[in-house]
Design an enzyme around this catalytic site. Sequence first.
Site, PDB file in Angstrom:
ATOM      1  N   GLY A  40       0.816  -1.268   0.044  1.00  0.00           N
ATOM      2  CA  GLY A  40      -0.048  -0.004   0.121  1.00  0.00           C
ATOM      3  C   GLY A  40       0.914   1.265  -0.046  1.00  0.00           C
ATOM      4  N   GLY A  42      -0.688   4.721   0.328  1.00  0.00           N
ATOM      5  CA  GLY A  42      -1.364   5.665   0.798  1.00  0.00           C
ATOM      6  C   GLY A  42      -0.317   6.386   1.789  1.00  0.00           C
ATOM      7  N   LEU A  43      -1.028   7.137   2.551  1.00  0.00           N
ATOM      8  CA  LEU A  43      -0.479   8.148   3.558  1.00  0.00           C
ATOM      9  C   LEU A  43       0.560   7.166   4.535  1.00  0.00           C
ATOM     10  CD1 LEU A  43      -2.889  11.059   4.411  1.00  0.00           C
ATOM     11  CD2 LEU A  43      -1.030  11.230   3.282  1.00  0.00           C
ATOM     12  N   ARG A 330     -19.183  13.446  13.392  1.00  0.00           N
ATOM     13  CA  ARG A 330     -19.805  12.576  12.363  1.00  0.00           C
ATOM     14  C   ARG A 330     -20.776  11.666  12.501  1.00  0.00           C
ATOM     15  NH1 ARG A 330     -14.207  11.672   9.078  1.00  0.00           N
ATOM     16  NH2 ARG A 330     -14.095  14.181   8.366  1.00  0.00           N
ATOM     17  N   HIS A 401     -17.652   5.834   4.851  1.00  0.00           N
ATOM     18  CA  HIS A 401     -16.587   6.655   4.992  1.00  0.00           C
ATOM     19  C   HIS A 401     -15.502   5.931   5.315  1.00  0.00           C
ATOM     20  CE1 HIS A 401     -14.219  10.029   4.151  1.00  0.00           C
ATOM     21  NE2 HIS A 401     -14.115  10.400   5.441  1.00  0.00           N
ATOM     22  N   ARG A 435     -14.262   7.986  14.498  1.00  0.00           N
ATOM     23  CA  ARG A 435     -12.916   8.934  14.204  1.00  0.00           C
ATOM     24  C   ARG A 435     -13.404  10.437  13.900  1.00  0.00           C
ATOM     25  NH1 ARG A 435     -10.874  11.164   9.835  1.00  0.00           N
ATOM     26  NH2 ARG A 435     -12.039   9.838   8.428  1.00  0.00           N
TER      27      ARG A 435
END
Lengths: 638, 253, 219
Positions: A40, A42-43, A330, A401, A435
């Site tokens: 991976g 990603g970040l 959220r 999400h 989160r």
Amino acid sequence: MELNSKIPDGPIEKKWDKHKFDVKLVNPANKRKFNIIVVGTGLAGGSAAASLAELGYNVKCFCIQDSPRRAHSIAAQGGINAAKNYQNDGDSVYRLFYDTVKGGDFRSREANVYRLAQLSVNIIDQCVAQGVPFARDYGGLLDNRSFGGAQVSRTFYARGQTGQQLLLGAYSALSRQISLGNVDMYPRHEMLDLVTVDGHARGIITRNLVNGSIEPHAGDAVVLCTGGYVNVFYLSTNGQGCNVTASWRAYKNGAAFANPCYTQIHPTCLPVSGDHQSKLTLMSESLRNDGRVWVPKNKEDKRRPNEIPENERDYYLERRYPAFGNLVPRDVASRAAKKMCDDGFGVGAAKTSVYLDFANAIERMGKQTVEAKYGNLFQMYDRITDENPYKFPMRIYPAPHYAMGGLWVDYNLMSTVPGLFVLGEANFSDHGANRLGASALMQGLADGYFVIPYTICDYLAESLGKDKIDTSHASFKDGEKAVNDKLKKLLSIKGKRTADEFHRKLGRIMWNRCGMSRHKDGLTEALESIPKLREEFYSDLIISGSGEELNQSLEKAGRVADFFELGELMVRDALNRNESCGGHFREEYQTENNEAMRDDENYSYAAAWEYKGENDAPALNKEPLEFEHVHLVQRSYK
Amino acid sequence: MNFSITLKIWRQKSEFDTGRFVSYNLDHVSPDMSFLEMLDTLNVQLEEKGKETVAFDHDCREGICGACSLYINGEPHGPDRGTTTCQLHMRRFKEGDVIYIEPWRAKPFKVVKDLVVDRSSFDRIIQAGGYISVNTGNARDANAIPIGKTKSDLAFDAAACIGCGACVAACKNASAMLFVSAKVTQLSILPQGHPERYDRVSKMVSVMDQEGFGNCTNEGECEAACPKEIKKENISRLNREFIVSKVKSAFSS
Amino acid sequence: MSKNCAVLDSSIGKKVIMAITGALLFGFLLSHLAGNFLMFCGAEAYNNYSHALVSNPLIYVAEFFLAAVFLGHIINGIILTVRNKKARPVEYAMTQSLGEKSIASQTMIWSGLIVFYFLVIHLVTFKFGTDVSPASADGVRDIYSLVVARFSEKIYSIFYIMCMIMLGFHLSHAIQSLFRTLGLSQPKYLAIIKVLSILTGIGIAAGYCIFPIYFGFIK
């Protein structure tokens, strides 16, 4: 299974420093001897691969995209939190820590979260040094904004493209290491199995997505940074390629999967427009800083939004949560929207959305300022819906999400398989049951830049001098065979329905039964319907093309196969957790005001599920969560 | 109102195949579909008939990952300006339209299959110097270097590049200069990028040339096609940076 | 040396060569045009001017330099065009113009080659051509009469005019391109540069066309 979280002793603010001193070191000459596999880019993956290579390890890095720059971290919009307190508004490492634990509804590990808050400040420094163009004010200093669920301005941002800019920063660091020969990059490669030898992670099996060849790769440690799994819902804000396959194959090789039922439903997404829809588009939560959420007070109100007078509108978030108003976390915002729609107050043709209105903001700040702040989001909305948000309120609805759950890891980010590390969204550690906004980028980068470079030494130091294992080992042959068998099995079904169709059906079950709110009955029903659908999948699936070429249908089918199994585990986990917390809302467990009701006495633990074989139910292992610093309270945003 | 269209799609088995257009009729196209969802629909129909699906790159479907490509009716990313293919919607088309879909065409962008091309040359250009050499942990406090808003905004405008390759696809010479200039601009404007400024531009241009991209003839097709509206003035800056870099190196020992 | 060669062979290096040689050629065009206007001051002035030019020993240096610049511009342009073609081995089935692609910008190589062809004819006709009236005692060629004679042939004049229009076309894209290539085009001046570029193209073409029109059609 023994879950040892390896949390260092001592006061919370000293734990990480102490731990950094206590971990064993690997001297520079020896680092060269270790091969590390990072899956991976990603970040988390990009930053980990770059940082480990900088230290001198030999890194092999894999991604399914055609370039490491395209990992889905790139789509994060809003920002990244850091306890810099540049705004002088009372922020501190402790407050960020406190907010994150509370925001996660007291289901995360205190020590990890504290470390995350500490490291947040280093991330911003690092990214600025890499040339990430964060927003600045006229004096040339960094700008901040407040973000969902926080009462201080600690969010750093780069317009609505923060994830992109941070990822390109990590990608540039990774590119530099590739050019220096320290990283071998394998784009368009998908990890299809984890290889363990004597219980230790020693490599992976990949499929070259261009020509279909199955390749073994050996290493001294494997670092999974493969993101989250909310594509299990079919429609989500994730990229089309996001999947659980790497994590899932690790799970089947002994890595415990923790809290799979903790999934985040983001409140500000575009509503579904039809059956053809392939994904849901998120619009940054920052919109809630200036937009006001409302529905008509009268269910039967058929007027256009602009024709409904103020006193006939219900600004329900402001009404229910006066202190936080539209900025509640959220999970709270999403559930409130669902409730309004379920109660019949929804707007739009299908009555499945709520208004997000900028009329006040435009009046207060002027259209130009609104455009400067949110122009790209407004344009995106207009493009997709063909409605002008400057004239009419946007219509929004929550969408899956982010996955807070993931592979269980200890304080060193090592899973229950020694040598297998899990970073970023793929692990479970820092966000608890929910989160907070602008925290995912923070966690991914903290794990990759600043945690794994220290903690991986502790494991590697012990394997110094031991025999090297290469891909000629029998375990790799077994792994290759297993992967080949699985692919052949999928290709040989030759039924009538596409993987996409099965995925959509699975998604519907998951969304209805294990989505924004869950009930025992629905979950029990899902536990029957998922295996049934899976059976149909294995008897009626059709895949065109062969395994020896670029075959996107085959890729998809393999991922859907794993989503079936994950879906079942999610339901199982949700059924086990007889309480409501964060993203996990059980209808049976709510307060009189329809707020989530936790059961700290019985469920203050991380549920780590252990694979027990094809035909056996997974075993539940509990890691008790202890809260020494944050006082357990019912979350209130009133 | 749903409608019917005819698609002329470039099908190519692999890099070694020659490739050809294949025609498909598609009914019940909803105007609310995105262009890629329209292709999904076609693929489902193909797959159900046991035919091979059309391969195309895509991922985020919200215009930021840069994976989607497609040369639609003679325009990279289709007829909308400042829009990627994944954000293009079928309401832009109408009953009876014939839509040509081709892959990006450039020597360095080899066709992998159908509409999927290999854009790894872009990665190699970045690897040549599209970064600031700072190891993890070496950074100063983020506010230690103030950067004026105008400068930082300018750097951001260039940094918005998603590396999709539309600039190359649009250019009649298949030049990658808009892509290269965006990165060069970002890192030459920011003070953090100054120590390597001239070395960087020289190396990146050199790799760009080796990969076989064409040359800029200042016609601005790239800017018009760019989904992130990167400005061609960046190319002017790239030229300037390159010239200064070469002049400097000619006069330094 | 090889390092410097590499610079000249790089994409931007080649563009810079085009720009600089182009700028020099433009300078030549201006001075040539200025000289042409002496035609209106009578035969003697014009013939003396041209004699002064060719009898200066430095002319060989200048001509050599000019030839080198011409060749540099042309050869470099051909190499660039070939490379650009190679960069897209398979053409699109359908293309649309989105940016500032113009007929001029797309036909630079052809307008350039036509101008080159014109140049050859031009040299053969005038520099190395047979005079219509003999030179004077002190060796001053009667270029004036030669020019008038050629331009009075309508076919030649039309050919000349067409070539000058091509030249104007070439320049209309070339001048703005030059600014961009050398990194001199600040965004705020871009629009002005574009307009100036087109006006210059028209101006130069018109300037050169005055003579065939005047001597071929009016006089």
